[in-house]
Design an enzyme around this catalytic site. Structure first.
Site, PDB file in Angstrom:
ATOM      1  N   GLY A   3       0.847  -1.184   0.000  1.00 52.23           N
ATOM      2  CA  GLY A   3       0.000   0.000   0.000  1.00 52.23           C
ATOM      3  C   GLY A   3       0.879   1.229   0.000  1.00 52.23           C
ATOM      4  O   GLY A   3       2.085   1.142   0.218  1.00 52.23           O
ATOM      5  N   GLY A   5       2.207   5.083   1.242  1.00 50.85           N
ATOM      6  CA  GLY A   5       2.392   5.780   2.508  1.00 50.85           C
ATOM      7  C   GLY A   5       3.569   6.707   2.425  1.00 50.85           C
ATOM      8  O   GLY A   5       4.695   6.264   2.238  1.00 50.85           O
ATOM      9  N   GLY A   6       3.340   8.007   2.525  1.00 52.69           N
ATOM     10  CA  GLY A   6       4.445   8.955   2.496  1.00 52.69           C
ATOM     11  C   GLY A   6       5.229   8.810   1.204  1.00 52.69           C
ATOM     12  O   GLY A   6       4.678   8.790   0.117  1.00 52.69           O
ATOM     13  N   TYR A   7       6.560   8.692   1.318  1.00 53.53           N
ATOM     14  CA  TYR A   7       7.422   8.562   0.146  1.00 53.53           C
ATOM     15  C   TYR A   7       7.824   7.109  -0.073  1.00 53.53           C
ATOM     16  O   TYR A   7       8.957   6.816  -0.413  1.00 53.53           O
ATOM     17  CB  TYR A   7       8.665   9.425   0.318  1.00 53.53           C
ATOM     18  CG  TYR A   7       8.364  10.903   0.388  1.00 53.53           C
ATOM     19  CD1 TYR A   7       8.102  11.626  -0.768  1.00 53.53           C
ATOM     20  CD2 TYR A   7       8.331  11.567   1.608  1.00 53.53           C
ATOM     21  CE1 TYR A   7       7.825  12.983  -0.716  1.00 53.53           C
ATOM     22  CE2 TYR A   7       8.058  12.926   1.677  1.00 53.53           C
ATOM     23  CZ  TYR A   7       7.806  13.626   0.511  1.00 53.53           C
ATOM     24  OH  TYR A   7       7.538  14.966   0.568  1.00 53.53           O
ATOM     25  N   GLY A   8       6.906   6.184   0.129  1.00 49.36           N
ATOM     26  CA  GLY A   8       7.273   4.789  -0.047  1.00 49.36           C
ATOM     27  C   GLY A   8       6.083   3.878  -0.194  1.00 49.36           C
ATOM     28  O   GLY A   8       4.944   4.314  -0.241  1.00 49.36           O
ATOM     29  N   VAL A   9       6.377   2.594  -0.284  1.00 45.35           N
ATOM     30  CA  VAL A   9       5.351   1.559  -0.405  1.00 45.35           C
ATOM     31  C   VAL A   9       5.436   0.673   0.834  1.00 45.35           C
ATOM     32  O   VAL A   9       6.525   0.332   1.300  1.00 45.35           O
ATOM     33  CB  VAL A   9       5.580   0.721  -1.676  1.00 45.35           C
ATOM     34  CG1 VAL A   9       4.498  -0.333  -1.812  1.00 45.35           C
ATOM     35  CG2 VAL A   9       5.600   1.617  -2.911  1.00 45.35           C
ATOM     36  N   VAL A  10       4.259   0.309   1.378  1.00 43.45           N
ATOM     37  CA  VAL A  10       4.209  -0.496   2.593  1.00 43.45           C
ATOM     38  C   VAL A  10       3.802  -1.922   2.239  1.00 43.45           C
ATOM     39  O   VAL A  10       2.821  -2.144   1.516  1.00 43.45           O
ATOM     40  CB  VAL A  10       3.203   0.098   3.608  1.00 43.45           C
ATOM     41  CG1 VAL A  10       3.193  -0.737   4.892  1.00 43.45           C
ATOM     42  CG2 VAL A  10       3.573   1.548   3.927  1.00 43.45           C
ATOM     43  N   LYS A  24       7.918  -0.585   5.397  1.00 45.85           N
ATOM     44  CA  LYS A  24       7.848   0.537   4.461  1.00 45.85           C
ATOM     45  C   LYS A  24       9.179   0.659   3.734  1.00 45.85           C
ATOM     46  O   LYS A  24      10.225   0.883   4.353  1.00 45.85           O
ATOM     47  CB  LYS A  24       7.538   1.848   5.189  1.00 45.85           C
ATOM     48  CG  LYS A  24       7.393   3.034   4.218  1.00 45.85           C
ATOM     49  CD  LYS A  24       7.350   4.377   4.927  1.00 45.85           C
ATOM     50  CE  LYS A  24       6.001   4.669   5.500  1.00 45.85           C
ATOM     51  NZ  LYS A  24       5.911   6.074   5.995  1.00 45.85           N
ATOM     52  N   ASP A 122       0.752  15.740  10.037  1.00 44.29           N
ATOM     53  CA  ASP A 122      -0.072  15.120   8.989  1.00 44.29           C
ATOM     54  C   ASP A 122      -1.159  14.243   9.611  1.00 44.29           C
ATOM     55  O   ASP A 122      -1.349  13.095   9.207  1.00 44.29           O
ATOM     56  CB  ASP A 122       0.807  14.310   8.028  1.00 44.29           C
ATOM     57  CG  ASP A 122       0.148  14.108   6.657  1.00 44.29           C
ATOM     58  OD1 ASP A 122      -0.811  14.845   6.349  1.00 44.29           O
ATOM     59  OD2 ASP A 122       0.588  13.222   5.917  1.00 44.29           O
TER      60      ASP A 122
END
Length: 307
Positions: A3, A5-10, A24, A122
């Site tokens: 999924g 999230g922020g500057y990455g993939v979880v 992440k 955030d």
């Protein structure tokens, strides 16, 4: 399974002992991944609180940056409020208030239980993860800022999510915990109404949740704010308390917004005096410690003009 999230993939992963974790993988976007990595490790690396997602470990090898969190197994609040999760009426009033209180406790710990304090920057429904018992866990600290006590931070680049960012922070760049309080107020409105902070599919007067909410309360139409998916309506007193907390959090004067610890007390209080109700006399012979309990926080009555 992954999924965003922020500057990455979880991704969902597993440790050798069988523990399920969320990993992440930060994407290096012009150095943003390195910034997020450092902030998350510094902000919550040693923090343990039941309403904050725990950081279990991290990996830094070459240009790779990975963060390993506890796995929270019931999605996020945004999915439950606005997604296709069935049945739609699962989020009862009591569950929604439990989520709100848990979120407030997590933020109160960041603001008041740590030194330096952590401003999340955030706070939004997609960053509130939920477990099977509806315990809220605040996640995604990639934009967080560590601040020394009683200090504000002036930034030239306002961070956050449109619709949740406080007007004072957006216009001046002056950041303190009051910015998170405003965002929490918007989140609480979202929890009560089931509406997104900004929704362009709505009628012109209802696109902006904060403006619509203020107008409805001022017109004494607070009961109409409730999400129609809530089958069992709260008591008038419980609804009034929640609406008033929202209004306190989004006060245009940031100095008048309550602290997150006070908000926890307000939301948890079964009873607190409204204006016009008699209060018991105080014993002035015994010095009393000043504590931020709900009964000592003045509330406007519904319909009061908000400044």
């Amino acid at each position: 399974m992954g999924g965003g999230g922020g500057y990455g993939v979880v991704y969902r992963g597993g440790l050798l002992d069988g523990t399920t974790v969320a990993v992440k993988n930060l994407i290096d976007n012009r150095g943003e991944a390195e910034k997020e990595f450092k902030v998350e490790v510094e902000a919550i690396g040693k923090v343990r609180h039941k309403n904050l997602v725990g950081l279990i470990g991290f990996c830094a090898e070459g240009s790779k940056r990975m963060l390993v969190y506890e796995y929270v197994d019931n999605g996020n609040l945004e999915q439950w409020l606005h997604g296709d999760v069935e049945p739609a009426n699962t989020l009862t009033w009591d569950i929604r208030m439990k989520i709100a209180v848990g979120t407030a406790k997590g933020l109160a710990y960041l603001h008041e239980g740590l030194e330096p304090k952590v401003v999340h920057r955030d706070v939004k429904s997609s960053n509130i993860l939920l477990d099977k018992n509806w315990n809220a866990k605040v996640a995604d600290f990639g934009l967080a800022k560590l601040l020394e006590s009683e200090k504000s931070y002036v930034t030239t680049r306002v961070m956050g999510t449109f619709g949740y960012v406080s007007p004072d922070y957006a216009s001046t760049g002056m950041l303190n915990e009051g910015s998170d309080v405003y965002s929490f107020g918007v989140l609480l409105m979202e929890i009560i109404t089931g509406r997104s902070p900004v929704d362009y599919s709505r009628a012109p007067g209802e696109m902006n949740l904060v403006d619509w909410f203020r107008g409805m309360v001022a017109s004494r139409r607070g009961e109409e704010l409730l999400d129609p998916k809530i089958d069992e309506r709260p008591s008038p007193r419980a609804l009034k308390r929640a609406l008033l907390v929202c209004l306190r959090c989004i006060d245009m004067d940031a100095s008048k917004r309550p602290k997150m610890g006070q908000i926890v007390h307000m939301l948890e209080a079964d009873e607190f005096p409204f204006r016009g109700e008699p209060r018991p006399p105080r014993d002035t012979t015994i010095p009393r410690p000043v504590t931020p309990v709900a009964s000592k926080v003045p509330f406007p009555t519904v319909g009061d003009k908000q400044r």
